[in-house]
Write a protein that holds these residues in place. Structure first.
Motif, PDB file in Angstrom:
ATOM      1  N   SER A   7       1.129  -1.151  -0.049  1.00 38.87           N
ATOM      2  CA  SER A   7      -0.035   0.140  -0.267  1.00 38.87           C
ATOM      3  C   SER A   7       0.902   1.424   0.144  1.00 38.87           C
ATOM      4  O   SER A   7       1.203   1.627   0.750  1.00 38.87           O
ATOM      5  N   GLU A  46      -7.191   4.489   5.005  1.00 37.57           N
ATOM      6  CA  GLU A  46      -6.044   3.968   5.545  1.00 37.57           C
ATOM      7  C   GLU A  46      -6.548   4.163   6.480  1.00 37.57           C
ATOM      8  O   GLU A  46      -6.061   2.430   6.704  1.00 37.57           O
ATOM      9  N   GLU A  49      -8.251   0.040   5.718  1.00 39.00           N
ATOM     10  CA  GLU A  49      -7.225  -0.841   5.805  1.00 39.00           C
ATOM     11  C   GLU A  49      -6.266  -1.256   6.360  1.00 39.00           C
ATOM     12  O   GLU A  49      -6.545  -2.589   7.120  1.00 39.00           O
ATOM     13  N   VAL A 124       0.028  -6.031   5.238  1.00 37.64           N
ATOM     14  CA  VAL A 124       0.299  -5.294   4.588  1.00 37.64           C
ATOM     15  C   VAL A 124       1.813  -4.459   4.938  1.00 37.64           C
ATOM     16  O   VAL A 124       1.872  -4.056   5.489  1.00 37.64           O
ATOM     17  N   ARG A 145      -1.618  -1.607  -4.129  1.00 39.45           N
ATOM     18  CA  ARG A 145      -2.819  -0.430  -3.197  1.00 39.45           C
ATOM     19  C   ARG A 145      -1.649   0.654  -3.924  1.00 39.45           C
ATOM     20  O   ARG A 145      -1.831   1.142  -3.380  1.00 39.45           O
ATOM     21  N   THR A 184      -6.307  -0.519  -7.522  1.00 34.82           N
ATOM     22  CA  THR A 184      -5.668  -1.893  -6.842  1.00 34.82           C
ATOM     23  C   THR A 184      -5.554  -2.987  -7.932  1.00 34.82           C
ATOM     24  O   THR A 184      -6.797  -3.128  -8.750  1.00 34.82           O
TER      25      THR A 184
END
Length: 190
Positions: A7, A46, A49, A124, A145, A184
């Motif tokens: 990300s 965020e 996520e 992540v 992402r 994404t």
């Protein structure tokens, strides 16, 4: 089995260095130019996520950067980031700087592959461009992402470097976070 999710905030020309400007690179600070509305939408995204993730995977420098900025913050997002499991890849670090973290040393590829099989859910990766390149090169990234900022920075380390082989991605989602494109991509196995 876990899924390695990269990300990143990235400029139009792929630069990921010094988005906040605190590293003093001269070309940094481009994320600070997003509007308040864009920042609010990005923050919501965020936070969601981080809630959905099982763990964070970081390089040594990213661990130090995030620890210095998040350790003493309060609030729902800070609480989530500060308490979630973190794994820090480093050959020189004995003790990570951010709480609830474990150092992965030795063979990084082997360690991350093992982490991926032992974890259920998203792992992540924030920032950590060198780590991301290594993971991409060894086919350990499952999803990218990217929040794209409308700037050509012109110089600086890019998310993309030379790879051992061609990499193919499939767009699985696109949306706007305010006016910022968020894309994404699923990594397509060779």
């Amino acid at each position: 089995m876990g899924k390695i999710v990269v990300s990143e905030q990235i400029s139009l020309d792929g630069v990921v260095e010094d988005p906040s400007g605190v590293e003093g690179t001269g070309r940094g600070g481009w994320v600070n130019e997003m509007s308040q509305a864009d920042r609010a939408r990005w923050t919501e995204h965020e936070f969601a996520e981080s809630v959905a993730a099982e763990a964070l995977l970081l390089g040594r420098r990213s661990d130090a950067w995030f620890a210095a900025r998040w350790r003493d913050r309060a609030g729902e997002w800070a609480d989530r980031l500060n308490t979630m499991p973190k794994y820090v890849v480093s050959s020189t670090l004995d003790e990570p700087q951010w709480g609830n973290a474990t150092v992965l040393s030795g063979d990084v590829v082997e360690q991350v592959a093992k982490l991926r099989t032992e974890t259920d859910g998203d792992i992540v990766v924030y920032a950590s461009a060198l780590l991301v390149r290594l993971l991409l090169d060894h086919d350990l990234v499952d999803e990218l992402r990217l929040t794209i900022h409308p700037f050509v920075v012109g110089a600086g380390p890019s998310l993309w470097g030379e790879t051992a082989s061609r990499k193919t991605f499939r767009l699985t989602d696109s949306r706007l976070l305010g006016s910022l494109p968020h894309l994404t991509f699923e990594v397509v196995a060779a």
